[in-house]
Design a protein around this motif. Sequence first.
Motif, PDB file in Angstrom:
ATOM      1  N   GLY A  30       0.805  -1.210   0.000  1.00 51.49           N
ATOM      2  CA  GLY A  30       0.000   0.000   0.000  1.00 51.49           C
ATOM      3  C   GLY A  30       0.841   1.262   0.000  1.00 51.49           C
ATOM      4  O   GLY A  30       0.443   2.288  -0.564  1.00 51.49           O
ATOM      5  N   VAL A  31       2.023   1.200   0.611  1.00 51.49           N
ATOM      6  CA  VAL A  31       2.917   2.360   0.620  1.00 51.49           C
ATOM      7  C   VAL A  31       3.399   2.663  -0.799  1.00 51.49           C
ATOM      8  O   VAL A  31       3.403   3.816  -1.244  1.00 51.49           O
ATOM      9  N   THR A  32       3.817   1.643  -1.529  1.00 54.37           N
ATOM     10  CA  THR A  32       4.365   1.854  -2.873  1.00 54.37           C
ATOM     11  C   THR A  32       3.282   2.011  -3.919  1.00 54.37           C
ATOM     12  O   THR A  32       3.545   2.533  -5.003  1.00 54.37           O
ATOM     13  N   ASP A  33       2.067   1.580  -3.622  1.00 51.31           N
ATOM     14  CA  ASP A  33       0.985   1.660  -4.604  1.00 51.31           C
ATOM     15  C   ASP A  33       0.251   2.995  -4.583  1.00 51.31           C
ATOM     16  O   ASP A  33      -0.588   3.242  -5.438  1.00 51.31           O
ATOM     17  N   ALA A  34       0.540   3.836  -3.623  1.00 45.55           N
ATOM     18  CA  ALA A  34      -0.177   5.109  -3.527  1.00 45.55           C
ATOM     19  C   ALA A  34       0.296   6.041  -4.631  1.00 45.55           C
ATOM     20  O   ALA A  34       1.425   6.543  -4.613  1.00 45.55           O
ATOM     21  N   ALA A  35      -0.583   6.289  -5.614  1.00 50.46           N
ATOM     22  CA  ALA A  35      -0.188   7.059  -6.787  1.00 50.46           C
ATOM     23  C   ALA A  35       0.059   8.528  -6.482  1.00 50.46           C
ATOM     24  O   ALA A  35       0.705   9.234  -7.257  1.00 50.46           O
ATOM     25  N   ASP A  36      -0.440   9.031  -5.347  1.00 48.85           N
ATOM     26  CA  ASP A  36      -0.314  10.455  -5.048  1.00 48.85           C
ATOM     27  C   ASP A  36       0.876  10.758  -4.142  1.00 48.85           C
ATOM     28  O   ASP A  36       1.059  11.899  -3.695  1.00 48.85           O
ATOM     29  N   THR A 408      -2.892  10.171 -12.162  1.00 42.96           N
ATOM     30  CA  THR A 408      -3.589  11.088 -13.071  1.00 42.96           C
ATOM     31  C   THR A 408      -2.640  11.805 -14.023  1.00 42.96           C
ATOM     32  O   THR A 408      -3.090  12.410 -14.998  1.00 42.96           O
ATOM     33  N   GLU A 409      -1.337  11.754 -13.758  1.00 47.47           N
ATOM     34  CA  GLU A 409      -0.352  12.380 -14.647  1.00 47.47           C
ATOM     35  C   GLU A 409       0.272  11.296 -15.538  1.00 47.47           C
ATOM     36  O   GLU A 409       1.092  10.501 -15.076  1.00 47.47           O
ATOM     37  N   PRO A 410      -0.102  11.237 -16.816  1.00 46.76           N
ATOM     38  CA  PRO A 410       0.382  10.150 -17.674  1.00 46.76           C
ATOM     39  C   PRO A 410       1.877  10.181 -17.929  1.00 46.76           C
ATOM     40  O   PRO A 410       2.456   9.157 -18.314  1.00 46.76           O
ATOM     41  N   ALA A 411       2.525  11.327 -17.727  1.00 45.17           N
ATOM     42  CA  ALA A 411       3.974  11.380 -17.920  1.00 45.17           C
ATOM     43  C   ALA A 411       4.714  10.460 -16.963  1.00 45.17           C
ATOM     44  O   ALA A 411       5.860  10.071 -17.227  1.00 45.17           O
ATOM     45  N   TRP A 412       4.062  10.083 -15.855  1.00 41.53           N
ATOM     46  CA  TRP A 412       4.695   9.199 -14.872  1.00 41.53           C
ATOM     47  C   TRP A 412       4.330   7.733 -15.103  1.00 41.53           C
ATOM     48  O   TRP A 412       4.788   6.862 -14.364  1.00 41.53           O
TER      49      TRP A 412
END
Length: 633
Positions: A30-36, A408-412
Amino acid sequence: MTTALDELRTLHRTGRLAAAYPDVAPLLTGVTDAADRTEEQTVDELTRCGSLLTRLNPDDVLAHHPHTPVLTVAVTGHSTTAQLTDPLTAELARHGLLGRLVTGDHGAYLRDLTDEHGELRRHRPELTVCVLGADAVLEQLPPPWTVDDAEQACARLLDQLRDVADAHTAHGTGVLVLNTLPLPRGATHQIIDQRQRALLGAVWREFNARLLRLTAGHPALAVVDLDPLVAATGPATDARLALYTRSAFSAAVFAALAREAVHVLRARRGMTKKCLVLDLDHTLWDGVLAEDGPDGITCGPTPQGEPYAALQRVVKQLAAQGVLLAVSSKNDPGPVQDVLAHHPEMTLRAEDFVSVQAGWDPKDTALRTIAGQLGIATDALVFADDNPAERALIRHRLPDTPVVPLGTEPAWHITRLLADGWFDTPHVTDEDRGRTEQYRDAAARARMRGTTGSHEEYLRELGIVVRISPPRPHELLRVSQLSLRTNQFNLTGERLPPERILTEGRRPLTVRVSDRYGDSGLVGALFTRQTADGLTIDNMLLSCRVLARGIEDGCLAAVLAHARDLGLPAVRARYRATRGNGRASGFYPSLGFVPDTPGDSPETLFRHDLKDIPAPPGHLTVEADFEGDADES
């Protein structure tokens, strides 16, 4: 909001952490999966979680969960390695592994890694990480020094590391991880002659290049190239820590090194994933197909579409190396197929995917369907989606399936897709490169199966040819890969790196399969030993791609006939139950083997007296060359 660290602290404070260890991996995921989250936030929390987990006694965990994968990890280095321990512990736990960490003496890495009777070797670690910083070279230089001095120091260090690699090949266990040396500005800019400064850069990079090339001749060695990691994380060192604690790197670089080291370990343990399952809307293209239509989506060379075009190019690169691609999309099937076939901006086409699941069922249903079509478990899939609700659904319903948190930022998107190295493998083989085509052939077989009568008729019409022979040198990597990746028909669960294929008296045999639809390649192996009282089959492997065709029966029948022709009294075989091979538990008895196991054995031993040998299945043609020249190139 409660964090993973908060929950681990509560478990630790209440004495429940060992009992709850299976919950640790999802918490850390969950720590590494947080996209924000920022990378700095992720590293900080993971490292602090690792610090808490280092206080956990592995034996306490095993008392509650005896089947937890536990492995010994040794850490040594030229300077202090204390900052590696916490992130390394966290990374192991994040992948469901339980580490026993053994730390070498400060600065004694050459002794630790070359003394076969030393303390580190005594523990027989499955992973050894040796941390090397620029000081491994710079501390050898006299004051004042020249570029020639630096070149000589680099040469001495390379010779020492070559000796380390040789010693590990001869006496070590598991995999040894070294790292390249970042060149600090504090070294280059001591040289005020700009031409000499450029030469120092060339000398340093030549050293790193030669270090990286050491892996070619040492199969149990991996070298992590720190240049890309430093470029992604920031400064290689923290000046205060370097001077006051002799720490080679910053916390961010240590965390990145820990992650890469565990990626190496994961690949060597056969934990490589096989199939990337991709969402479509806002993942492979900008827009929502069902709302915007095919003309309203974009993945072309425009500011809006370029991040998606770039992602498609990267995915295409992964597929060329054997990563299977599939789609799970909340869209009507017809429009999706039209876009994959005809949209002018698409890099990926329908033929690049082994399965396209477009519809309105929950996505866990789609992933189960994909796994079923491919004959693999859902834990061999990786799911990439920009929708947090869909990602949460998969984490809840398919907790063994890794999830890539596209934000939400596709560049990442590319950075997040590649962050965890889910598809990293020690070697890419010819079979890997042709894997998508092989699954396409499998789909053709499935279509033929639907048009034939009985299963026996279908098998006869396939025209299966099985070829058994010793491996050629270039095939040893593929045999190792089979042992690392095969679960369902791996009769002992043993994982063999390339350097162990021909050791311990083993005589491996390869299994190649072809039929009317094409060549499936090298899909199986048997490991045999001839002893005074007969032949022993130490293990047998067969890819899930060719199961349920009687191929395993044909191989074993041929081995039994060969043993009888040699005048041997019996053939023995080993079976050790694993989480994945239970369906094969009756394989040996089905062909006339009887149990021959001591009461305290953790595995089942079987014996065949060769009096009544089964014939190969009638729908197979078996071509066996047991005495082939294994040294033939």
